[in-house]
Design a protein around this motif. Sequence first.
Motif, PDB file in Angstrom:
ATOM      1  N   VAL A  81       0.860  -1.201   0.000  1.00 18.92           N
ATOM      2  CA  VAL A  81       0.000   0.000   0.000  1.00 18.92           C
ATOM      3  C   VAL A  81       0.890   1.243   0.000  1.00 18.92           C
ATOM      4  CG1 VAL A  81      -1.647   1.353   1.352  1.00 18.92           C
ATOM      5  CG2 VAL A  81      -2.002  -1.106   1.061  1.00 18.92           C
ATOM      6  N   ALA A  82       1.885   1.270   0.882  1.00 18.25           N
ATOM      7  CA  ALA A  82       2.799   2.423   0.919  1.00 18.25           C
ATOM      8  C   ALA A  82       3.541   2.560  -0.410  1.00 18.25           C
ATOM      9  CB  ALA A  82       3.789   2.272   2.075  1.00 18.25           C
ATOM     10  N   GLY A  83       3.932   1.439  -0.995  1.00 16.20           N
ATOM     11  CA  GLY A  83       4.635   1.469  -2.281  1.00 16.20           C
ATOM     12  C   GLY A  83       3.783   2.020  -3.413  1.00 16.20           C
ATOM     13  N   SER A  84       2.458   1.912  -3.286  1.00 13.92           N
ATOM     14  CA  SER A  84       1.586   2.440  -4.340  1.00 13.92           C
ATOM     15  C   SER A  84       1.656   3.960  -4.423  1.00 13.92           C
ATOM     16  CB  SER A  84       0.143   1.980  -4.129  1.00 13.92           C
ATOM     17  OG  SER A  84      -0.446   2.642  -3.029  1.00 13.92           O
ATOM     18  N   PHE A  85       2.227   4.595  -3.397  1.00 11.01           N
ATOM     19  CA  PHE A  85       2.395   6.049  -3.398  1.00 11.01           C
ATOM     20  C   PHE A  85       3.744   6.455  -4.012  1.00 11.01           C
ATOM     21  CE2 PHE A  85      -0.931   5.440  -0.376  1.00 11.01           C
ATOM     22  CZ  PHE A  85      -1.707   6.569  -0.463  1.00 11.01           C
ATOM     23  N   ARG A  86       4.464   5.478  -4.521  1.00 10.41           N
ATOM     24  CA  ARG A  86       5.777   5.696  -5.145  1.00 10.41           C
ATOM     25  C   ARG A  86       6.762   6.355  -4.176  1.00 10.41           C
ATOM     26  NH1 ARG A  86       3.011   7.280 -10.593  1.00 10.41           N
ATOM     27  NH2 ARG A  86       2.876   5.232 -11.516  1.00 10.41           N
ATOM     28  N   LEU A  87       6.730   5.898  -2.936  1.00  9.80           N
ATOM     29  CA  LEU A  87       7.661   6.390  -1.933  1.00  9.80           C
ATOM     30  C   LEU A  87       8.997   5.683  -2.092  1.00  9.80           C
ATOM     31  CD1 LEU A  87       5.298   6.233   1.181  1.00  9.80           C
ATOM     32  CD2 LEU A  87       5.834   8.233  -0.211  1.00  9.80           C
ATOM     33  N   GLN A  88      10.047   6.323  -1.608  1.00  7.94           N
ATOM     34  CA  GLN A  88      11.350   5.680  -1.597  1.00  7.94           C
ATOM     35  C   GLN A  88      11.316   4.550  -0.571  1.00  7.94           C
ATOM     36  OE1 GLN A  88      14.426   8.567  -0.997  1.00  7.94           O
ATOM     37  NE2 GLN A  88      13.798   9.787  -2.749  1.00  7.94           N
ATOM     38  N   GLY A  99      -7.963  -4.792   6.011  1.00  2.00           N
ATOM     39  CA  GLY A  99      -8.517  -3.513   5.556  1.00  2.00           C
ATOM     40  C   GLY A  99      -8.103  -2.370   6.464  1.00  2.00           C
ATOM     41  N   TRP A 100      -8.117  -2.614   7.774  1.00  4.13           N
ATOM     42  CA  TRP A 100      -7.708  -1.588   8.734  1.00  4.13           C
ATOM     43  C   TRP A 100      -6.254  -1.189   8.486  1.00  4.13           C
ATOM     44  CZ3 TRP A 100      -4.109  -0.551  12.420  1.00  4.13           C
ATOM     45  CH2 TRP A 100      -4.404   0.454  13.354  1.00  4.13           C
ATOM     46  N   LEU A 101      -5.396  -2.183   8.289  1.00  7.02           N
ATOM     47  CA  LEU A 101      -3.975  -1.897   8.037  1.00  7.02           C
ATOM     48  C   LEU A 101      -3.793  -1.134   6.718  1.00  7.02           C
ATOM     49  CD1 LEU A 101      -2.413  -5.269   9.191  1.00  7.02           C
ATOM     50  CD2 LEU A 101      -2.078  -3.038  10.281  1.00  7.02           C
ATOM     51  N   ALA A 102      -4.551  -1.509   5.684  1.00  9.29           N
ATOM     52  CA  ALA A 102      -4.438  -0.830   4.384  1.00  9.29           C
ATOM     53  C   ALA A 102      -4.861   0.634   4.496  1.00  9.29           C
ATOM     54  CB  ALA A 102      -5.268  -1.545   3.325  1.00  9.29           C
ATOM     55  N   VAL A 103      -5.957   0.884   5.191  1.00  8.63           N
ATOM     56  CA  VAL A 103      -6.416   2.268   5.369  1.00  8.63           C
ATOM     57  C   VAL A 103      -5.400   3.061   6.189  1.00  8.63           C
ATOM     58  CG1 VAL A 103      -8.192   3.694   6.487  1.00  8.63           C
ATOM     59  CG2 VAL A 103      -8.860   1.756   5.062  1.00  8.63           C
ATOM     60  N   ALA A 137      13.082   3.821   1.999  1.00  8.86           N
ATOM     61  CA  ALA A 137      13.168   4.239   3.404  1.00  8.86           C
ATOM     62  C   ALA A 137      11.828   4.798   3.883  1.00  8.86           C
ATOM     63  CB  ALA A 137      14.263   5.284   3.579  1.00  8.86           C
ATOM     64  N   ASP A 138      11.125   5.511   3.017  1.00  9.04           N
ATOM     65  CA  ASP A 138       9.822   6.060   3.386  1.00  9.04           C
ATOM     66  C   ASP A 138       8.774   4.952   3.518  1.00  9.04           C
ATOM     67  OD1 ASP A 138      10.788   8.656   3.486  1.00  9.04           O
ATOM     68  OD2 ASP A 138      10.313   9.052   1.373  1.00  9.04           O
ATOM     69  N   VAL A 139       8.852   3.942   2.651  1.00  9.60           N
ATOM     70  CA  VAL A 139       7.946   2.797   2.766  1.00  9.60           C
ATOM     71  C   VAL A 139       8.164   2.118   4.121  1.00  9.60           C
ATOM     72  CG1 VAL A 139       7.429   0.482   1.875  1.00  9.60           C
ATOM     73  CG2 VAL A 139       7.674   2.396   0.284  1.00  9.60           C
ATOM     74  N   SER A 140       9.427   1.971   4.516  1.00  7.73           N
ATOM     75  CA  SER A 140       9.730   1.379   5.826  1.00  7.73           C
ATOM     76  C   SER A 140       9.197   2.240   6.956  1.00  7.73           C
ATOM     77  CB  SER A 140      11.243   1.179   5.982  1.00  7.73           C
ATOM     78  OG  SER A 140      11.694   0.206   5.086  1.00  7.73           O
ATOM     79  N   ASP A 141       9.316   3.552   6.827  1.00 11.26           N
ATOM     80  CA  ASP A 141       8.776   4.450   7.849  1.00 11.26           C
ATOM     81  C   ASP A 141       7.261   4.312   7.962  1.00 11.26           C
ATOM     82  OD1 ASP A 141      11.285   5.422   8.435  1.00 11.26           O
ATOM     83  OD2 ASP A 141      11.020   7.324   7.361  1.00 11.26           O
ATOM     84  N   VAL A 142       6.577   4.266   6.820  1.00  9.96           N
ATOM     85  CA  VAL A 142       5.118   4.113   6.822  1.00  9.96           C
ATOM     86  C   VAL A 142       4.742   2.776   7.457  1.00  9.96           C
ATOM     87  CG1 VAL A 142       3.098   3.745   5.344  1.00  9.96           C
ATOM     88  CG2 VAL A 142       4.638   5.662   4.891  1.00  9.96           C
ATOM     89  N   ALA A 143       5.458   1.713   7.104  1.00  6.19           N
ATOM     90  CA  ALA A 143       5.160   0.400   7.678  1.00  6.19           C
ATOM     91  C   ALA A 143       5.346   0.432   9.197  1.00  6.19           C
ATOM     92  CB  ALA A 143       6.039  -0.677   7.050  1.00  6.19           C
ATOM     93  N   GLN A 144       6.450   1.001   9.644  1.00  3.75           N
ATOM     94  CA  GLN A 144       6.716   1.062  11.079  1.00  3.75           C
ATOM     95  C   GLN A 144       5.636   1.870  11.803  1.00  3.75           C
ATOM     96  OE1 GLN A 144      10.550   2.727  12.008  1.00  3.75           O
ATOM     97  NE2 GLN A 144      10.424   2.150  14.144  1.00  3.75           N
ATOM     98  N   ARG A 147      -3.282   6.378   5.058  1.00  2.61           N
ATOM     99  CA  ARG A 147      -3.271   7.647   5.800  1.00  2.61           C
ATOM    100  C   ARG A 147      -1.848   8.063   6.171  1.00  2.61           C
ATOM    101  NH1 ARG A 147      -8.371   6.125   9.630  1.00  2.61           N
ATOM    102  NH2 ARG A 147      -9.985   6.636   8.105  1.00  2.61           N
ATOM    103  N   GLU A 148      -1.051   7.110   6.605  1.00  2.00           N
ATOM    104  CA  GLU A 148       0.330   7.424   6.985  1.00  2.00           C
ATOM    105  C   GLU A 148       1.159   7.837   5.765  1.00  2.00           C
ATOM    106  OE1 GLU A 148       1.302   7.897   9.983  1.00  2.00           O
ATOM    107  OE2 GLU A 148      -0.573   7.168  10.831  1.00  2.00           O
ATOM    108  N   SER A 149       0.878   7.244   4.622  1.00  2.00           N
ATOM    109  CA  SER A 149       1.579   7.631   3.388  1.00  2.00           C
ATOM    110  C   SER A 149       1.238   9.066   3.013  1.00  2.00           C
ATOM    111  CB  SER A 149       1.210   6.682   2.237  1.00  2.00           C
ATOM    112  OG  SER A 149       1.640   5.374   2.517  1.00  2.00           O
TER     113      SER A 149
END
Length: 195
Positions: free
Chosen positions: A44-51, A81-85, A53-60, A89-91
């Motif tokens: 989900v974070a990767g769908s925002f085309r984040l780097q 679904g809760w985790l995806a939403v 390190a940013d994907v890892s930050d969003v996951a954390q 939001r964090e992305s």
Amino acid sequence: MGTQAYVSAASGLSTTILLERAADGDQLAWGQLIDDYDRLVRSVAGSFRLQAADVSDVAQTTWLRLVQKLHTIRDPERLAGWLAVTATRESWALLRRAARHAPMVEDRPDPDPAVDPEATVATGDAARDLWATVAELPPRQQRLLIALFRDELDSYNEVAATCAMPIGSIGPTRARALSQLQRKLADRDLGPADL
């Protein structure tokens, strides 16, 4: 039709039980939840085309939000679904913070007339809607669709290994997942014309 409980292939426990045990401080349960759902959160974070390190930050941060809200999860079997939403939001929050702190650039190149900004935004919105809907499918189907269509693995052997399923199950599971996804998208008026 009732909600079917997701059972972790590795532990044999339902998401409800894993969440209860994690709330009681069971580190193995936390580890299993992360093993079962971290790939979804990162996709989900990767769908925002984040780097990366940013994907890892969003996951954390998404996992931290789960720790903070653990006792308020009303339907544990809809954790995906809760985790995806939450990851979405964090992305967005990360992108907003980055935009606020981005330096102003004086010499910007002329925009490419071949690129339609509205179409670019609409395509991004449609992709996020699609992957948020995928997050509502059973975890086994989610993992398969992510492996096939987001990770674009080269062979069924790689897909089978990634998803921990026999090669012979890939086709039927994919068909069920796509059929269920199509119904969910149609229910939201997000059919092919909208995506």
